[in-house]
Design a protein around this motif. Sequence first.
Motif, PDB file in Angstrom:
ATOM      1  N   UNK A 173     -41.163  -6.213 -22.500  1.00 40.41           N
ATOM      2  CA  UNK A 173     -39.885  -6.977 -21.603  1.00 40.41           C
ATOM      3  C   UNK A 173     -38.622  -6.373 -22.502  1.00 40.41           C
ATOM      4  N   UNK A 174     -38.325  -5.324 -22.731  1.00 35.63           N
ATOM      5  CA  UNK A 174     -37.419  -4.976 -23.901  1.00 35.63           C
ATOM      6  C   UNK A 174     -37.219  -3.761 -22.790  1.00 35.63           C
ATOM      7  N   UNK A 175     -37.558  -2.434 -21.836  1.00 31.83           N
ATOM      8  CA  UNK A 175     -38.211  -2.333 -20.979  1.00 31.83           C
ATOM      9  C   UNK A 175     -36.793  -2.471 -19.759  1.00 31.83           C
ATOM     10  N   UNK A 176     -37.343  -4.106 -18.657  1.00 25.36           N
ATOM     11  CA  UNK A 176     -36.884  -4.820 -18.582  1.00 25.36           C
ATOM     12  C   UNK A 176     -35.323  -5.098 -18.957  1.00 25.36           C
ATOM     13  N   UNK A 177     -35.105  -5.472 -19.801  1.00 31.22           N
ATOM     14  CA  UNK A 177     -33.515  -5.772 -20.060  1.00 31.22           C
ATOM     15  C   UNK A 177     -32.683  -4.687 -19.944  1.00 31.22           C
ATOM     16  N   UNK A 178     -33.119  -3.583 -20.333  1.00 34.32           N
ATOM     17  CA  UNK A 178     -32.329  -2.221 -20.457  1.00 34.32           C
ATOM     18  C   UNK A 178     -32.297  -1.927 -18.638  1.00 34.32           C
ATOM     19  N   UNK A 179     -33.590  -2.851 -17.484  1.00 38.26           N
ATOM     20  CA  UNK A 179     -33.339  -1.882 -16.305  1.00 38.26           C
ATOM     21  C   UNK A 179     -32.229  -3.192 -15.995  1.00 38.26           C
ATOM     22  N   UNK A 180     -32.056  -4.294 -16.694  1.00 39.16           N
ATOM     23  CA  UNK A 180     -30.769  -5.838 -16.149  1.00 39.16           C
ATOM     24  C   UNK A 180     -30.068  -4.611 -16.421  1.00 39.16           C
ATOM     25  N   UNK A 181     -29.498  -3.915 -17.497  1.00 32.16           N
ATOM     26  CA  UNK A 181     -28.197  -3.683 -17.879  1.00 32.16           C
ATOM     27  C   UNK A 181     -28.067  -2.060 -16.567  1.00 32.16           C
ATOM     28  N   UNK A 182     -29.210  -1.787 -16.336  1.00 33.26           N
ATOM     29  CA  UNK A 182     -29.172  -1.194 -15.873  1.00 33.26           C
ATOM     30  C   UNK A 182     -28.645  -1.074 -14.423  1.00 33.26           C
ATOM     31  N   UNK A 183     -28.752  -2.172 -13.671  1.00 31.01           N
ATOM     32  CA  UNK A 183     -27.784  -2.817 -12.291  1.00 31.01           C
ATOM     33  C   UNK A 183     -27.216  -2.642 -12.754  1.00 31.01           C
ATOM     34  N   UNK A 184     -26.505  -3.626 -14.008  1.00 29.27           N
ATOM     35  CA  UNK A 184     -25.265  -4.116 -14.135  1.00 29.27           C
ATOM     36  C   UNK A 184     -24.241  -3.341 -13.746  1.00 29.27           C
TER      37      UNK A 184
END
Length: 446
Positions: free
Chosen positions: A295-306
């Motif tokens: 889940x935190x890996x996904x959160x990191x990817x969201x941040x990467x996207x932004x």
Amino acid sequence: MQRTSNTGTAVETPATLPEANDSLNTREMRRILSSSFIGSAIEYYDFILYATAASLVFGHVFFANLGDGFALFASFATLAAGYVARPLGGVVFGHFGDRIGRKKMLVLSMLIMGVATMIIGMLPPTAQIGIAAPVALVILRLVQGVAVGGEWGGAALMALEHAPKSKRGFATSFANAGGPAGAILATLVVSAVSAATGDQFLEWGWRIPFLLSAVLIVVGMVIRLKVTESPMFAKLEDASEKRKMPLLDVLRNHPKAVVLALVATMSFYCCQGLLTVWGVSVAVENGVDRSGVLNWKAAGAVMTLIVTFWAARMSDRVGRRKMLVIGGITGIVLAYPLITLLDNGTMWGFAVAIVVGNGLVQGLLYGPIGAFIAEQFPTHVRYTGASLAYQGASVLGAGFTPMIATGLVLAAGGGTGLVAAFWALVIAAGTAAVLMTRESHRAEIG
């Protein structure tokens, strides 16, 4: 509007070329950008799904007889095989993309990737068919590598070559953003399936995300078949340029551009390999909850996207080089503290490391890099040149990074200081390469 041809004469710029409209908010551009983003997201869902499974599953399913440490190393070796194949995919798809067009290659790469991913989801374990299982896994990973090797160049160039000059960086970032978007999707699907199947995840649950690829491929194919060919490719003045050998042209006339773009691109790929593959396995091995890590890996990817979109837009304003240097300096300064947090065996440590490292550092580097690479090459060899640099960097910067990091930890007797030093060194080399190139965000590239 007029432009100058290769022969020095002024000719009219066709109305279909990007410079004729300075907006991305047109029906055609929206279709192009959505195709680049969604298509890349689907392809990278498949590719990153394998990376996640390599961290959590394949060591148990296909290499269990090797022991924990060596099983993980072998699993990462199959991951690296896909990255090794990516330059081959870039060259092959680039060759035909520069000769017969970008669109056809994008459709073909997606079809190949989807079929390979579904077969992985149906592959029997080593316990059932012996050595044939890991051999087939490696072959399928190579096929995935070839497919994704052809994906990025086509998706990025379709966006860049349709876009107006003042927005090339932002437009190209839609293809780049497909990477973290695909990672988000893959990570969340694996996390959900892991939670739903519990102890059965390693038995059969892990197969579900791979088989779901069939649905995504159908969606992606429908979208991609509707886009038009790149206007820059369609308007090449000398049709014979399409019939040359693009690879030989690139190696003969643009070797410096390939090398510098490759080294510059390694920076963000190293972030990806260390944080989202090696870092995930380290956290889980240190006792951090698997679902929480995903889940935190996904959160990191969201941040990467932004951050990717923001950095790309800023690169259209202040330049590609400036944004890449800012990202490089940030990564060098944060390398040691982030690796230390990654290895401290706590959920909060992993969360901070993945959000800051994968989100901020990788996002700053990722946003401008697509346009930066593509702008180093002329239209008639751009697919080949950009793919060669980008996919070559994927091998050196991400494909071998989890193996190198694992080896450095073993060499240091369990410490991670050498991993941090390695990460900082790669980013420093990438930053130096950027400083050796010309600024390209305002250059004519037709």
